[in-house]
Design an enzyme around this catalytic site. Structure first.
Site, PDB file in Angstrom:
ATOM      1  CE  LYS A   1       9.500   8.763  -2.568  1.00 41.69           C
ATOM      2  NZ  LYS A   1      10.146   8.430  -1.142  1.00 41.69           N
ATOM      3  CG  ASN A   2      11.161   4.945  -1.764  1.00 39.00           C
ATOM      4  OD1 ASN A   2      11.581   6.286  -1.463  1.00 39.00           O
ATOM      5  ND2 ASN A   2      10.182   4.372  -1.464  1.00 39.00           N
TER       6      ASN A   2
ATOM      7  CB  CYS B   1       5.627  11.035   4.740  1.00 36.92           C
ATOM      8  SG  CYS B   1       5.579  11.477   2.895  1.00 36.92           S
TER       9      CYS B   1
ATOM     10  CG  ASP C   1       5.388   3.325   0.251  1.00 40.19           C
ATOM     11  OD1 ASP C   1       5.148   3.684   1.286  1.00 40.19           O
ATOM     12  OD2 ASP C   1       6.768   3.534  -0.161  1.00 40.19           O
TER      13      ASP C   1
ATOM     14  NE  ARG D   1       9.184   7.515   8.071  1.00 40.36           N
ATOM     15  CZ  ARG D   1       9.028   7.709   6.746  1.00 40.36           C
ATOM     16  NH1 ARG D   1       8.593   8.714   6.369  1.00 40.36           N
ATOM     17  NH2 ARG D   1       9.702   6.987   5.845  1.00 40.36           N
TER      18      ARG D   1
ATOM     19  NE  ARG E   1       8.863  14.607  -0.084  1.00 39.86           N
ATOM     20  CZ  ARG E   1       8.886  13.867   1.206  1.00 39.86           C
ATOM     21  NH1 ARG E   1       8.215  14.282   2.171  1.00 39.86           N
ATOM     22  NH2 ARG E   1       9.761  12.839   1.518  1.00 39.86           N
TER      23      ARG E   1
HETATM   24  C1  EPZ Z   1      11.171   3.253   3.530  1.00 38.92           C
HETATM   25  O1  EPZ Z   1      11.112   3.966   4.588  1.00 38.92           O
HETATM   26  C2  EPZ Z   1      10.424   4.068   2.273  1.00 38.92           C
HETATM   27  N1  EPZ Z   1      11.483   5.278   2.107  1.00 38.92           N
HETATM   28  C3  EPZ Z   1       9.141   4.447   2.638  1.00 38.92           C
HETATM   29  O2  EPZ Z   1       8.524   4.813   1.635  1.00 38.92           O
HETATM   30  C4  EPZ Z   1       8.157   2.973   3.083  1.00 38.92           C
HETATM   31  O3  EPZ Z   1       6.849   3.015   3.302  1.00 38.92           O
HETATM   32  C5  EPZ Z   1       9.058   2.094   3.871  1.00 38.92           C
HETATM   33  O4  EPZ Z   1      10.549   2.032   3.672  1.00 38.92           O
HETATM   34  C6  EPZ Z   1       8.343   0.773   4.184  1.00 38.92           C
HETATM   35  O5  EPZ Z   1       8.576  -0.165   2.873  1.00 38.92           O
HETATM   36  C7  EPZ Z   1      12.461   5.197   1.314  1.00 38.92           C
HETATM   37  O6  EPZ Z   1      13.117   4.168   0.911  1.00 38.92           O
HETATM   38  C8  EPZ Z   1      12.972   6.510   1.200  1.00 38.92           C
HETATM   39  P1  EPZ Z   1      11.673   1.312   7.312  1.00 38.92           P
HETATM   40  P2  EPZ Z   1      12.168   3.855   5.928  1.00 38.92           P
HETATM   41  O7  EPZ Z   1      12.919   1.688   7.925  1.00 38.92           O
HETATM   42  O8  EPZ Z   1      13.137   3.423   5.438  1.00 38.92           O
HETATM   43  C9  EPZ Z   1      10.599   1.087  12.250  1.00 38.92           C
HETATM   44  C10 EPZ Z   1       7.299   6.681   0.362  1.00 38.92           C
HETATM   45  O9  EPZ Z   1       6.165   7.023   0.375  1.00 38.92           O
HETATM   46  N2  EPZ Z   1      12.030   1.645  12.532  1.00 38.92           N
HETATM   47  O10 EPZ Z   1      11.487  -0.071   6.802  1.00 38.92           O
HETATM   48  O11 EPZ Z   1      11.684   4.984   6.538  1.00 38.92           O
HETATM   49  C11 EPZ Z   1       9.617   2.248  11.236  1.00 38.92           C
HETATM   50  O12 EPZ Z   1       9.211   3.157  12.538  1.00 38.92           O
HETATM   51  C12 EPZ Z   1       8.165   6.337   1.693  1.00 38.92           C
HETATM   52  O13 EPZ Z   1       8.010   6.429  -0.733  1.00 38.92           O
HETATM   53  C13 EPZ Z   1      12.418   1.701  13.646  1.00 38.92           C
HETATM   54  O14 EPZ Z   1      11.666   1.290  14.675  1.00 38.92           O
HETATM   55  O15 EPZ Z   1      11.246   2.424   6.532  1.00 38.92           O
HETATM   56  C14 EPZ Z   1       8.764   1.776  10.653  1.00 38.92           C
HETATM   57  O16 EPZ Z   1       7.654   1.300  11.676  1.00 38.92           O
HETATM   58  C15 EPZ Z   1       7.346   6.664   2.823  1.00 38.92           C
HETATM   59  N3  EPZ Z   1      13.630   2.059  13.693  1.00 38.92           N
HETATM   60  C16 EPZ Z   1       9.282   0.171  10.341  1.00 38.92           C
HETATM   61  O17 EPZ Z   1      10.566   0.211  11.247  1.00 38.92           O
HETATM   62  C17 EPZ Z   1      14.512   2.557  13.104  1.00 38.92           C
HETATM   63  O18 EPZ Z   1      15.698   2.739  13.144  1.00 38.92           O
HETATM   64  C18 EPZ Z   1       9.910   0.236   8.978  1.00 38.92           C
HETATM   65  O19 EPZ Z   1      10.705   1.261   8.445  1.00 38.92           O
HETATM   66  C19 EPZ Z   1      13.840   2.279  11.482  1.00 38.92           C
HETATM   67  C20 EPZ Z   1      12.799   2.103  11.509  1.00 38.92           C
END
Ligand code: EPZ
Length: 425
Positions: A22-23, A117, A305, A122, A397
């Site tokens: 998916k991701n 989610c 995850d 986020r 999803r």
């Molecule tokens: C991706 O989310 C995945 N989603 C998530 O999978 C996964 O849990 C996550 O990466 C971590 O591995 C997809 O790929 C579609 P991040 P993402 O940007 O991109 C903070 C699932 O169930 N942050 O690595 O949203 C954020 O709040 C999903 O498949 C900022 O502060 O994750 C978090 O604490 C859920 N500012 C951390 O960084 C930003 O601009 C990591 O977020 C962006 C992120």
């Protein structure tokens, strides 16, 4: 509303082919906006998030077709707008993946802040900082991000924290920027590598994907390409854990073991029998399950995850485990539901203490997000009696044909659409 009914305590056995991730699929689908030529994707998972991304693109004028067997054909040559539909963007976080390609290829993007989610805050501030560093004018007002640039310029960007989302968007945007972009402290997730490999097939010049430093030399234009999506390590990991919780014997095929090394290490530490042979992984569930201490971390660390799914296994361990969540502070919504199934979980701050119990017992539970849903399915497979899971729309999803795949492995699971009273009454 659909519900899943699972009669637990049947050991799952058999072979299963991994699905496409998916991701990786979601940003790769969005990357079709970087070219006017046709893009063909194979091994696209049949899950609700893919349908949402397809609908977002269709509403923007992209031609999207599914040719069966997981092949998707996209043609963005007649793009009608750089404003994706707000209602659909708010349905998942990955919808924000369209922002980088729109900005880089069409000079502007007006994208609603995404939903998805509820795992704690986020924000997309690091995506926006990266767009600004690449020379875009960016505002965020009234729930919308507006970004504009006649042509992006290469830049040096050091992410203050590791983020999958901002790494994807910055990398996609930089492919068409003028000059060289260097991204540092990048996410190293396999899905980032798959996206980069796809962009390279489109003519992008990218080096270093899979390491903390990615170098992108901007090109004038990208062309069409064909690509098969990498395996889904979270879905695959969930099935491997199903072998452990049901004392079953599951072999996952067409699945590169490097994707789940940290999980396999932990399964082995927990006393489960893990055999890796080429691109197949076999897990034979063995009791007692030994307790573990885990902290989630960006790849190659233990994936956030798989936090809820591995807790489902540790709920049945012979001893006390501790899991620390370092990525998403709000990822503990599943815990109360798992307690309803008889698990002994105590959440405080970013930790969950899991005191293993000898058995779980069926109850009605509600999945609050995708991976919590996967975890409740695992707990239901292990519990005595019939567990009724609502919130199935989350599970849909992220898990392709879940009931069919579980039934194929010998699970007693069915989906019903009736109200809860009629099921349990
Ligand atoms: C991706 O989310 C995945 N989603 C998530 O999978 C996964 O849990 C996550 O990466 C971590 O591995 C997809 O790929 C579609 P991040 P993402 O940007 O991109 C903070 C699932 O169930 N942050 O690595 O949203 C954020 O709040 C999903 O498949 C900022 O502060 O994750 C978090 O604490 C859920 N500012 C951390 O960084 C930003 O601009 C990591 O977020 C962006 C992120």
């Amino acid at each position: 509303m659909a519900r899943l009914l699972i009669e637990g305590r049947y050991p799952l056995q058999g072979r299963l082919e991994a699905s496409g991730a998916k991701n990786a699929a979601l940003p790769i689908i969005a990357a079709c906006l970087l070219t006017r030529e046709q893009v063909v994707l194979d091994r696209v998972p049949t899950i609700a998030d893919v349908w949402v991304m397809a609908d977002i693109l269709r509403e923007m004028g992209v031609q999207v077709e599914f040719n069966g067997n997981g092949t998707m054909v996209l043609d963005a040559s007649d793009l009608a707008t750089t404003t994706p539909p707000e209602d659909l963007v708010r349905r998942m976080n990955a919808s924000f993946d369209v922002a980088g390609p729109l900005l880089a290829h069409h000079g502007e993007a007006q994208v609603s802040l995404p939903g998805g989610c509820k795992l704690g805050p986020r924000p997309v501030n690091l995506h926006l900082d990266a767009f600004r560093r690449l020379g875009a004018q960016v505002t965020s007002e009234h729930g919308f991000v507006k970004a504009k640039a006649s042509r992006l310029r290469g830049a040096h960007i050091l992410f203050p924290k590791v983020t999958v989302g901002a790494t994807k968007n910055a990398m996609m945007a930089a492919t068409l920027a003028e000059g060289v972009t260097v991204l540092e402290n990048c996410a190293q997730e396999p899905e980032i590598v798959d996206l980069a490999n796809f962009l390279v097939k489109m003519g992008a010049r990218i080096e270093g994907q899979g390491s903390p430093k990615i170098r992108i030399e901007g090109v004038q234009e990208l062309h069409g390409a064909r690509h098969a999506i990498i395996s889904d390590r979270i879905e695959g990991g969930t099935y491997l854990l199903a072998a452990a919780v049901t004392q079953g014997d599951i072999t996952l095929e067409e699945f590169e073991p490097w994707l789940v090394e940290s999980l396999l290490e932990n399964l082995t530490k927990a006393g489960q029998k893990v055999t890796v042979l080429g691109n197949t992984i076999r897990v034979r569930g063995t009791h007692p399950i030994r307790p573990l201490e885990i902290a989630t971390a960006p790849f190659p660390g233990f994936p956030t995850d798989l936090h809820p799914p591995i807790v489902a296994m540790l709920a049945l361990a012979d001893g006390t485990s501790v899991l620390q969540e370092t990525i998403f502070e709000g990822r503990f919504m599943y815990a109360m539901e798992m307690v309803r199934l008889g698990a002994d979980l105590r959440v405080s701050d970013r930790n969950v203490v899991i005191r293993g119990v000898p058995r779980l017992t069926a109850a009605p539970v509600d999945a609050p997000d995708i991976r919590a849903g996967g975890a409740l399915v695992l707990a239901g497979l292990a519990a005595e009696g019939e567990t009724v899971i609502s919130g199935v729309e989350y599970i849909d999803r992220g898990y392709q044909n879940l009931e069919d795949r579980l039934r194929h492995l010998g699970a007693r699971v069915r989906r019903v659409e009736e109200p809860l009273k009629q099921i349990v009454g």
